[in-house]
Design an enzyme around this catalytic site. Structure first.
Site, short mmCIF file in Angstrom:
data_model
loop_
_atom_site.label_atom_id
_atom_site.label_comp_id
_atom_site.label_asym_id
_atom_site.label_seq_id
_atom_site.Cartn_x
_atom_site.Cartn_y
_atom_site.Cartn_z
N ASP A 30 46.00 57.35 44.13
CA ASP A 30 46.90 56.93 45.22
C ASP A 30 46.27 56.02 46.27
O ASP A 30 46.55 56.17 47.47
CB ASP A 30 47.49 58.17 45.91
CG ASP A 30 48.26 59.07 44.95
OD1 ASP A 30 48.42 58.70 43.78
OD2 ASP A 30 48.71 60.15 45.40
N LYS A 135 53.47 59.08 39.81
CA LYS A 135 53.62 60.53 39.92
C LYS A 135 54.53 60.87 41.11
O LYS A 135 54.38 60.31 42.20
CB LYS A 135 52.25 61.20 40.06
CG LYS A 135 51.46 60.82 41.30
CD LYS A 135 50.04 61.36 41.17
CE LYS A 135 49.23 61.32 42.44
NZ LYS A 135 49.78 61.86 43.65
N CYS A 168 46.15 64.99 47.49
CA CYS A 168 46.35 64.59 46.09
C CYS A 168 45.08 64.65 45.26
O CYS A 168 45.14 64.93 44.05
CB CYS A 168 46.99 63.22 46.03
SG CYS A 168 48.70 63.27 46.64
#
Ligand code: TIU
Length: 229
Positions: A30, A135, A168
């Site tokens: 990310d 995701k 994450c």
């Protein structure tokens, strides 16, 4: 063709860890404009996004070394479909952000696939052919085909970079550990909006004999791969 196995060793907490480049993937979580740049999701949550910038140069160094050594490179992006059909109400309603997921912002709609803010930062942009996993959740395995892709490539070890350490990155390492992967967080390639959470998040991984992984850094990985080249 199967490549002969080769074990490289790197310094890590709680102990040195070995990996075979042929069965190791670099997983970059990310590193998106929405988290690292002003005007995105991270800032709408009230965070100082400049705190994440320090993780970019070491991640660039590891990414270059892994590309040169031929490791599988996986990039992930957190985000949702434009109609928000994959965004649970519990995620959309939570907290009091200045702008919710899906709302318009300076980099397009917040955390929506295809919008400018959803893109990976230019310094770490994926190359054609590299795996990009979209995701909807915090973990990279949840509701994605990451597990299938890693299995098909015979991957056993994940070198994990990205943001944020305690959200994450942690969730992905926990998911990977339960699926049998040797997960190694690279400390200087991860960052948090909360320096204390970054420090403690990494300590949690390595505590208790490495309860769900290892913690190393960019330097040992780059050195090991360059020495092997
Ligand atoms: N807010 C925060 O720390 N993180 C996230 O919402 N997602 C990721 O960590 N990628």
């Amino acid at each position: 063709m199967t490549r002969p196995s080769l074990t490289l060793s790197i310094a890590a907490e709680p102990a040195e860890v070995g990996f075979d480049p042929a069965s190791t993937a670099l997983v970059i979580i990310d590193m998106q404009r929405d988290f690292l740049e002003p005007g995105g999701f991270g800032e709408t949550l009230g965070n100082d996004v400049s705190l994440l910038a320090a993780a970019v140069p070491p991640t660039q160094a590891v990414l270059a070394a892994c590309r040169d050594a031929g490791l599988l490179v996986v990039h992930t992006r957190e985000g949702h479909r434009p109609d928000l059909s994959d965004a649970p109400p519990a995620k959309l309603e939570r907290g009091e952000p200045t702008a919710r997921i899906g709302a318009p912002g300076p980099m397009g709609r917040i955390l929506i696939r295809g919008e400018p803010g959803h893109a990976i930062v230019a310094a770490l942009a994926p190359l054609p052919g590299e795996v990009v996993i979209d995701k909807p959740g915090k973990g990279a395995f949840y509701a994605t085909d990451l597990g299938a892709i890693l299995a098909e490539r015979g991957i056993a070890t994940l070198l994990v970079c990205g943001v944020t350490t305690e959200v994450c990155v942690h969730t992905t390492i926990r998911e990977g550990n339960d699926r049998g992967y040797r997960c190694v967080a690279l400390a200087d390639c991860c960052a948090s909006y909360f320096p204390e959470f970054h420090r403690v998040g990494l300590a949690m991984i390595a505590a208790q004999g490495g309860i769900f992984g290892w913690v190393s850094a960019s330097g040992p990985v780059v050195e090991a791969l360059r020495a092997h080249a």
